[in-house]
Structures are given as structure tokens and as C-alpha cells.
Design a protein around this motif. Structure first.
Motif, PDB file in Angstrom:
ATOM      1  N   GLY A  84       1.800   2.165  -3.296  1.00 44.36           N
ATOM      2  CA  GLY A  84       0.686   2.454  -4.215  1.00 44.36           C
ATOM      3  C   GLY A  84       0.419   1.324  -5.197  1.00 44.36           C
ATOM      4  O   GLY A  84      -0.047   1.557  -6.311  1.00 44.36           O
ATOM      5  N   LYS A  86       0.844  -1.213   0.000  1.00 48.61           N
ATOM      6  CA  LYS A  86       0.000   0.000   0.000  1.00 48.61           C
ATOM      7  C   LYS A  86       0.869   1.249   0.000  1.00 48.61           C
ATOM      8  O   LYS A  86       0.584   2.224  -0.685  1.00 48.61           O
ATOM      9  CB  LYS A  86      -0.893   0.002   1.233  1.00 48.61           C
ATOM     10  CG  LYS A  86      -2.068  -0.909   1.074  1.00 48.61           C
ATOM     11  CD  LYS A  86      -3.005  -0.745   2.238  1.00 48.61           C
ATOM     12  CE  LYS A  86      -4.139  -1.727   2.124  1.00 48.61           C
ATOM     13  NZ  LYS A  86      -4.730  -1.996   3.427  1.00 48.61           N
ATOM     14  N   GLN A  87       1.935   1.206   0.788  1.00 53.27           N
ATOM     15  CA  GLN A  87       2.870   2.344   0.862  1.00 53.27           C
ATOM     16  C   GLN A  87       3.419   2.673  -0.535  1.00 53.27           C
ATOM     17  O   GLN A  87       3.632   3.830  -0.861  1.00 53.27           O
ATOM     18  CB  GLN A  87       4.020   1.963   1.805  1.00 53.27           C
ATOM     19  CG  GLN A  87       5.082   3.030   2.011  1.00 53.27           C
ATOM     20  CD  GLN A  87       6.124   2.535   3.031  1.00 53.27           C
ATOM     21  OE1 GLN A  87       5.777   2.083   4.118  1.00 53.27           O
ATOM     22  NE2 GLN A  87       7.400   2.611   2.684  1.00 53.27           N
TER      23      GLN A  87
END
Ligand code: AMP
Length: 396
Positions: free
Chosen positions: A364, A361-362
């Protein structure tokens, strides 16, 4: 077993065990709402069917009864917004408070009950507590994959009180079917990438995966214990001395089972556990004294990426380095990129475990893998082939 889609919810009290164990900041703002989003399809389905939705969850690790910082009341506004329904809240998950709130619920209404773990009986798997919860409802749905490997009152014990009306939620069903792809019908070559801090907690799944995968890539802190087992100098890197003989066994077992075991060949090192530390790169078995390995090096990135590029099924659990620090995130980022690239070309990729999910998630990249699992421990237990109490209780 009847599917959830075939159930009539009209006028029924429907108890849904969801996993709302979300991270909150100091102002009780939710910093990652994916667990809430994951539960929405099941909740909406019951609302649409005219059921009375009663949500139960745990949050954090309260020690001794109610604690404001672990109250689920902090989630009510956000949940109301996401569901576009005014969510009611009761500050106890059992007893008169809960019963009154349920009596006030209309068809299609939603009620969130207070943290289950404010009662120590929840984690103890207490039958009386489970019965008190069960008395609140006509139908029970388990949609909490993250806790499916725990035999807690609300995840497993409770199901016996709904012999004809217990179901998997849509999220739990999705988790199971994605993991079954991995266990039952993986396209070859099948590559597992295991990282994270320690061998402890992951060794069982690593051993179980040796019977299934063609390639096993190991990175992160646990690689240094293995490097030490191979006779290397690992400086001040993370090491589990008591796991060195296990690491040796792992190397031998991989060999005997014909699994290609890939360990990092080089390491990015730091003189302290700090993003701004002095750094150097070395062979993983030759780390200078006074330095600790915090990420895999370029040579390892290239090798691992090549293996990933030629894989058809990939499972990833655990970061390659201390990805929370910008100067040591590169290995994890590049491996995530390689997984996404091969997924785009048609490979199946499953990513699970809190930290790998946080990392992806970090960067993207969350929507670029085939499936992001919401369960860390539960996913590992499933892959080990262990029965998950939360799943067994619905099936039995
Ligand atoms: P786990 O919960 O076991 O998957 O471990 C995840 C944690 O391992 C993350 O917080 C990483 O920062 C940490 N980690 C990864 N590589 C290393 C390393 N080389 N040294 C220390 N910690 C690491």
C-alpha cells in the motif's frame, strides 16, 4: 521534436502503441490495471483533440497465432469504463477487419485492435508487417515504455513510415524525464538497491551503476551467489555457480571505484520453499545445511535502512526476499518503508521492475515514492545507457 501537446489531431487516424500487457486471472479479470491507467492521459488527449484513436498492444506470449487467453477483447469493458467511452474492438490488428473498424470510427472514437503478437512478424520486427500497421493511420504515438527496449515492428520499425508525424506519448515522456533525473543530475548520496532472484539479467545494470552511485545495496536471491563467492556456506539457497567469478569481480570493481557495497549480513532461512517451512536466522555466510535463505535478516534491514535514510537519490529494482510469502516479506517491506520515509523528507526515489512495483503495491505504498516506472527491462536498459529502439526510432 514537436511535443504531443502541439499536435492537431482533428479528424486524424492516430495509432497509439500502448502497453496493455496486464495480468489477467482465470476469469479474464484484470488483477492490476496500472498499465491501462498509465496510458489514459495520452488517449484522452487524442480524444479531446477530435482524433480517431487506434490502440495497438501485445498481451502475454502467444506462441502460434491467436489464443483466446491472450485476446485483448478481455480488456474492452474495463477500458470503456475507465475512459467513459464505448471502445470498439477489431479481432485482427491488420487487414480488412482493422480497416473496416477504422472507417467506422468517429472523431473522438476509440478502437482497440487485437494482440499484435498473434502475428509472429511483430516480434521479428518485420518491415512489411510494420508497414501494414502504419497504413492504418496518419499519426503514430509510442506510449509503451515497457517494450521500448525491444526492436519490434510496432515499437520501433513502424516509426520510419511516419517521418513527420511520430511522437512520444505522455507516459513515455514522463518515464524518460524521471530516468534522466537519475542519470544526469542525481543528488548525492545516490543509493541503488538491487534485488530479485538472479544476478543474470541485472549484472549489466549493476556494473553501469557502479559509475554513478555512492552506495550499492544488494539483496534477494542474488546475494547468496555473492555470499558463496566470499567463501560462505549458503546451504540450499539459490545460487548461480557460473556467476561466482563475476560476483568476485563485482566486489573488486566496487572497491576500485570507491562505491560502498552493502550485502546482507544475516539471512532468514527455510527448510523448504514454502511459507510454512521451518525457519531460522543465521549469518548469510553460515546458513545451516538443509536450509535456504529466503529473506534478509533484522541486522541487514537495520543497516540498509540507515543507508537509505541518509540518501538523497534512490533507485530500487528487485525484492529483498520472497515477498510473495508472508513469512518472508519483512525485508522487502522494511526497505520499502525506509524508501518512503526518506522520500517524505525530500529525497527522490524511483522504483521499477515488475516485482518491486508489485511489492510496493502489496504494501500500500505506491503513492509514497517519487516515481513508479512501468518498465522493468526497459528501465534497466536505459540505466545501462543502452539506446532503446522504441525511443531512438522516434528521435531519428
Ligand atoms: P526478479 O524478477 O529477478 O526481480 O526476481 C523477483 C523474484 O525473486 C521474486 O519472485 C522473489 O520471490 C524472488 N526472490 C527474492 N529473493 C529470493 C531468494 N532469497 N530466494 C529465491 N527467490 C527469491
Amino acid at each position: 521534436m514537436e511535443k504531443l501537446t502541439a499536435v492537431s489531431f482533428k479528424g486524424k487516424r492516430v495509432l497509439i502503441r500502448i502497453d496493455f500487457n496486464v495480468p489477467l486471472d482465470a476469469n479474464f479479470k484484470i488483477t492490476d490495471n496500472s498499465r491501462i491507467l498509465g496510458a489514459i492521459p495520452t488517449i484522452k488527449m487524442v480524444i479531446a483533440g477530435g482524433g480517431k484513436v487506434i490502440l495497438i498492444s501485445h498481451l502475454g506470449r502467444p506462441k502460434n497465432g491467436p489464443e483466446n487467453c491472450f485476446s485483448l477483447k478481455h480488456l474492452v469493458n474495463h477500458l470503456s469504463k475507465v475512459l467513459e467511452v464505448d471502445v470498439a474492438f477489431a479481432n485482427n490488428c491488420i487487414g480488412e477487419t482493422a480497416e473496416t473498424a477504422i472507417n467506422n470510427l468517429e472523431e473522438g472514437g476509440v478502437l482497440l485492435l487485437e494482440n499484435l503478437r498473434f502475428h509472429s512478424e511483430e516480434k521479428m520486427g518485420d518491415t512489411v508487417f510494420a508497414k501494414q500497421l502504419a497504413n492504418l493511420a496518419d499519426i503514430y504515438i509510442n506510449d509503451a515504455f515497457g517494450t521500448a527496449h525491444r526492436a519490434h515492428a510496432s515499437t520501433a520499425v513502424i516509426a520510419q513510415f511516419f517521418p513527420e508525424s511520430k511522437y512520444f506519448g505522455l507516459l513515455l515522456e514522463k518515464e524518460i524525464s524521471n530516468l534522466e533525473v537519475i542519470l544526469e543530475n542525481p543528488q548525492k548520496p545516490f543509493t541503488a538497491i538491487i534485488g530479485g532472484a538472479k544476478i543474470t539479467g541485472k549484472i549489466d545494470v549493476i556494473m553501469a551503476l557502479l559509475d554513478k552511485v555512492d552506495n550499492l545495496i544488494i539483496g534477494g536471491g542474488m546475494a547468496y551467489t555473492i555470499a558463496k563467492a566470499m567463501g560462505g556456506n549458503i546451504g540450499n539457497s539459490l545460487v548461480e555457480e557460473e556467476k561466482i567469478s563475476l560476483a568476485k569481480q563485482l566486489i573488486e570493481l566496487a572497491k576500485s571505484k570507491g562505491v560502498n557495497l552493502y550485502l546482507p549480513s544475516d539471512s532468514v532461512n527455510a527448510n523448504k520453499f514454502d511459507n510454512n517451512a521451518e525457519t531460522n536466522t543465521s549469518e548469510i555466510t553460515n546458513i545451516p545445511n538443509g536450509f535456504m535463505g529466503l529473506d534478509i535478516g533484522q541486522e541487514s534491514i537495520a543497516k540498509f535502512s540507515e543507508i537509505i535514510e541518509h540518501s538523497k537519490t534512490i533507485i530500487w529494482n528487485g525484492p529483498m526476499g520472497v515477498f510473495e510469502m508472508p513469512n518472508f516479506e519483512k525485508g522487502t517491506r522494511e526497505i520499502a518503508n525506509a524508501i518512503c520515509k526518506v522520500t517524505e523528507k525530500g529525497a527522490y526515489s524511483l522504483v521499477g521492475g515488475g516485482d518491486s512495483v508489485a511489492a510496493i503495491k502489496q504494501f500500500g505504498l505506491a503513492d509514497k515514492v517519487s516515481y513508479l516506472s512501468t518498465g522493468g527491462g526497459a528501465m534497466l536498459a536505459f540505466l545501462e545507457g543502452k539506446p532503446l529502439p522504441g525511443i531512438e526510432a522516434i528521435l531519428s
